[in-house]
Design an enzyme around this catalytic site. Structure first.
Site, PDB file in Angstrom:
ATOM      1  N   LYS A  43       0.948  -1.481   0.082  1.00 33.37           N
ATOM      2  CA  LYS A  43       0.165   0.117  -0.144  1.00 33.37           C
ATOM      3  C   LYS A  43       0.937   1.104   0.461  1.00 33.37           C
ATOM      4  O   LYS A  43       2.110   0.942   0.496  1.00 33.37           O
ATOM      5  CB  LYS A  43      -0.733   0.256   1.334  1.00 33.37           C
ATOM      6  CG  LYS A  43      -0.229   0.461   2.301  1.00 33.37           C
ATOM      7  CD  LYS A  43      -0.981  -0.154   4.097  1.00 33.37           C
ATOM      8  CE  LYS A  43      -0.629   0.166   5.081  1.00 33.37           C
ATOM      9  NZ  LYS A  43      -0.513  -1.245   6.436  1.00 33.37           N
ATOM     10  N   ARG A 141     -10.230  -0.122  14.343  1.00 29.73           N
ATOM     11  CA  ARG A 141     -10.587   0.964  12.836  1.00 29.73           C
ATOM     12  C   ARG A 141     -11.243   0.389  11.936  1.00 29.73           C
ATOM     13  O   ARG A 141     -12.262   0.892  11.467  1.00 29.73           O
ATOM     14  CB  ARG A 141      -8.510   0.763  13.100  1.00 29.73           C
ATOM     15  CG  ARG A 141      -8.143   1.465  11.488  1.00 29.73           C
ATOM     16  CD  ARG A 141      -7.290   1.727  11.104  1.00 29.73           C
ATOM     17  NE  ARG A 141      -6.326   0.098  10.478  1.00 29.73           N
ATOM     18  CZ  ARG A 141      -5.233   0.056  10.115  1.00 29.73           C
ATOM     19  NH1 ARG A 141      -4.653   0.993   9.936  1.00 29.73           N
ATOM     20  NH2 ARG A 141      -4.794  -1.576   9.596  1.00 29.73           N
ATOM     21  N   HIS A 175      -6.035  -7.361  13.188  1.00 29.77           N
ATOM     22  CA  HIS A 175      -4.966  -6.857  13.521  1.00 29.77           C
ATOM     23  C   HIS A 175      -4.643  -5.996  14.761  1.00 29.77           C
ATOM     24  O   HIS A 175      -5.340  -5.699  15.073  1.00 29.77           O
ATOM     25  CB  HIS A 175      -4.492  -5.270  11.955  1.00 29.77           C
ATOM     26  CG  HIS A 175      -3.699  -4.077  11.977  1.00 29.77           C
ATOM     27  ND1 HIS A 175      -2.587  -5.083  11.405  1.00 29.77           N
ATOM     28  CD2 HIS A 175      -3.576  -3.198  12.107  1.00 29.77           C
ATOM     29  CE1 HIS A 175      -1.348  -4.241  10.893  1.00 29.77           C
ATOM     30  NE2 HIS A 175      -2.082  -2.796  11.860  1.00 29.77           N
ATOM     31  N   ARG A 232       1.182 -10.482   6.911  1.00 28.74           N
ATOM     32  CA  ARG A 232       1.296  -9.428   6.564  1.00 28.74           C
ATOM     33  C   ARG A 232       2.830  -8.818   6.884  1.00 28.74           C
ATOM     34  O   ARG A 232       2.589  -8.298   7.591  1.00 28.74           O
ATOM     35  CB  ARG A 232      -0.257  -8.527   6.609  1.00 28.74           C
ATOM     36  CG  ARG A 232      -1.168  -9.704   6.838  1.00 28.74           C
ATOM     37  CD  ARG A 232      -2.386  -8.642   6.781  1.00 28.74           C
ATOM     38  NE  ARG A 232      -2.224  -7.932   8.090  1.00 28.74           N
ATOM     39  CZ  ARG A 232      -3.826  -8.286   8.847  1.00 28.74           C
ATOM     40  NH1 ARG A 232      -4.063  -9.574   8.738  1.00 28.74           N
ATOM     41  NH2 ARG A 232      -3.497  -7.921  10.015  1.00 28.74           N
ATOM     42  N   TYR A 278      14.931  32.101   3.229  1.00 31.94           N
ATOM     43  CA  TYR A 278      13.730  32.793   4.113  1.00 31.94           C
ATOM     44  C   TYR A 278      14.175  33.350   5.278  1.00 31.94           C
ATOM     45  O   TYR A 278      14.402  32.281   6.470  1.00 31.94           O
ATOM     46  CB  TYR A 278      12.964  32.617   4.336  1.00 31.94           C
ATOM     47  CG  TYR A 278      12.439  32.083   2.045  1.00 31.94           C
ATOM     48  CD1 TYR A 278      12.476  33.542   1.308  1.00 31.94           C
ATOM     49  CD2 TYR A 278      12.280  31.242   2.130  1.00 31.94           C
ATOM     50  CE1 TYR A 278      11.625  33.385   0.206  1.00 31.94           C
ATOM     51  CE2 TYR A 278      12.001  30.742   0.358  1.00 31.94           C
ATOM     52  CZ  TYR A 278      11.258  32.181  -0.643  1.00 31.94           C
ATOM     53  OH  TYR A 278      11.097  31.784  -1.634  1.00 31.94           O
ATOM     54  N   CYS A 325      13.656  25.716   1.410  1.00 32.76           N
ATOM     55  CA  CYS A 325      12.644  26.245   0.871  1.00 32.76           C
ATOM     56  C   CYS A 325      11.676  25.022  -0.311  1.00 32.76           C
ATOM     57  O   CYS A 325      12.621  24.063  -0.490  1.00 32.76           O
ATOM     58  CB  CYS A 325      13.352  26.841  -0.750  1.00 32.76           C
ATOM     59  SG  CYS A 325      14.543  27.855   0.650  1.00 32.76           S
ATOM     60  N   MET A 326      10.393  25.600  -1.269  1.00 35.70           N
ATOM     61  CA  MET A 326      10.071  24.645  -1.979  1.00 35.70           C
ATOM     62  C   MET A 326      10.959  23.443  -3.070  1.00 35.70           C
ATOM     63  O   MET A 326      10.368  22.599  -3.157  1.00 35.70           O
ATOM     64  CB  MET A 326       8.768  25.156  -2.876  1.00 35.70           C
ATOM     65  CG  MET A 326       8.021  24.423  -3.264  1.00 35.70           C
ATOM     66  SD  MET A 326       6.623  24.810  -4.513  1.00 35.70           S
ATOM     67  CE  MET A 326       6.265  26.506  -3.408  1.00 35.70           C
ATOM     68  N   ASP A 327      11.989  24.011  -3.141  1.00 34.61           N
ATOM     69  CA  ASP A 327      12.862  23.567  -4.145  1.00 34.61           C
ATOM     70  C   ASP A 327      14.381  23.330  -4.339  1.00 34.61           C
ATOM     71  O   ASP A 327      14.809  23.064  -4.806  1.00 34.61           O
ATOM     72  CB  ASP A 327      12.454  23.809  -6.015  1.00 34.61           C
ATOM     73  CG  ASP A 327      11.078  24.261  -5.955  1.00 34.61           C
ATOM     74  OD1 ASP A 327      10.668  23.222  -6.003  1.00 34.61           O
ATOM     75  OD2 ASP A 327      10.558  25.487  -6.332  1.00 34.61           O
TER      76      ASP A 327
END
Ligand SMILES: *Cc1c(COP(=O)(O)O)cnc(C)c1O
Length: 390
Positions: A43, A141, A175, A232, A278, A325-327
């Protein structure tokens, strides 16, 4: 896959060592009872590692089953030509049950109500719908919670069969909520509850093919469970320990499969007393070499890691400085380095390592979240025992 390789111009990538996946599955294979099969849990895009290559590798290493959370994830595996049985843990909206039938995807039902809603959507002309019943023995759950609900479920199932519903009850599972803790009291209570529920199913004359409860942690903590025939396997297939507590008690060592790499995209001398990035949240105490990395929070390299992690360059640990930063983000270098000098954000260089567990600790989370957090903007490259595959 070809398209993906062509798109990866950038010098930031994740390396997945499929050899480690193979070895971890093999270690479990050898450790658990030969009467139990393995279900590889892929998953969340195989915990961020890439569902299709991981699923294929796990099957090659002897896993019999695959498991996913979403119908989309199951179909991705089928589209890649994978034919192994797939269990869907999560909710399948009733209007898409025909896709599960067409693609031989096993569903999970949680109680009478989830089955009752599904029945009108199950097609007679398609392959039979297989399902496993989820028993909630303490996780709260998914699943039904007590013996009364189980009896109700069983009689509704029989009624549906009587009406000619094209369905087959193939398995039951639960589970554990605390299998990764050394205190086993609660897990033992859950197991007891599970085994009582199984007895009811058995007494009702229903012979289910698959009974399962153990995840990575429980397979190690409770080798004595003899009522299940499937394990699992999730986190430890990826080479990560289910918890720090359990680490010293593992009967074999795990091999992490995931590492994260980039290169220096700029190197410059910055004067004493310069604020970096920043908010100027880091200030140089003397003239410094500062390196820029083309990786940021849009890659999942979280802003909350700012000023708290290191990276590896030429086998040395060097601090990330200033806000991420973002990038991009910056690193405090110990000397001048050439442009495109390799940088490891997660993984090893020589004797040094930045581990997924190190990052989980900084972010106050668990290792599971770290590979999931590295976004799909970062291409995954696959290796096996040092050989690049894709
Ligand atoms: C994710 C998941 C697992 C795998 O657990 P690990 O701790 O990663 O081994 C097993 N069972 C269910 C129902 C899950 O959702």
């Amino acid at each position: 896959m070809e398209g993906e390789v062509r798109k990866a111009f950038r010098k930031a990538w994740v390396e997945i060592d499929l050899g480690s996946i193979y070895d971890n599955v093999t270690s479990y294979r050898r450790h658990i009872s030969p009467n139990k099969a393995l279900m590889a849990v892929v998953k969340g895009n195989a915990y961020g590692h890439g569902a299709v290559p991981v699923a294929k590798e796990a099957l090659a290493a002897g896993a019999a089953w695959l498991a996913v959370a979403l119908l989309e994830e199951a179909l991705e595996l089928r589209d890649a030509g994978i034919q192994a049985p797939i269990l869907l843990f999560g909710y399948c909206p009733e209007e898409y049950i025909y896709l599960a039938q067409q693609n031989h995807i096993t569903l999970s039902f949680n109680d009478k109500d989830s089955l009752r809603r599904a029945v009108p959507y199950i097609e007679k002309s398609l392959p039979q719908l297989q399902f496993h019943l989820k028993l909630d023995t303490g996780m709260r759950r998914l699943g039904l919670q007590n013996q009364e609900e189980l009896h109700t479920f069983i009689s509704f199932y029989r009624q549906a069969l009587g009406q000619g519903t094209n369905i087959h009850w193939q398995g039951a599972y639960t589970h554990f909520a605390t299998a990764d803790e050394l205190d086993q009291t609660y897990a033992k209570k859950q197991l007891q509850e599970f085994e009582q529920q199984l007895q009811i199913i058995q007494k009702e004359g229903l012979a289910l093919e698959w009974i399962h409860a153990e995840n990575s942690a429980a397979a190690i903590q409770f080798p004595e469970i003899n009522t299940t025939n499937l394990v699992r396997l999730g986190i430890s297939m990826y080479g990560l320990y289910p918890s720090q507590e359990m680490r010293p008690y593992f009967p074999f060592s795990l091999k992490p499969a995931f590492s994260f790499h980039t290169v220096l995209s700029q190197v410059k001398k910055v004067a004493q007393n310069s604020g970096i990035s920043y908010g100027l949240a880091f200030t140089t105490e003397k003239d410094e070499w500062i390196g820029t990395l083309p990786v940021g929070y849009a890659d999942g390299w979280k802003r909350s890691l700012s000023n708290q992690v290191s990276v590896l360059i030429q086998g040395k640990k060097l601090k990330q400085v200033g806000r991420i930063c973002m990038d991009q983000c910056m690193v405090l270098l110990d000397q001048e380095y050439p442009l495109r000098e390799p940088v490891t954000l997660i993984g090893r260089q020589g004797e040094q390592e930045i581990s997924i567990d190190d990052l989980a600790q900084v972010l106050n989370t668990i290792n599971y979240e770290i590979p999931c957090m590295i976004s799909t903007r970062v291409p995954r490259r696959y290796y096996k025992y040092g050989q690049q595959l894709l």
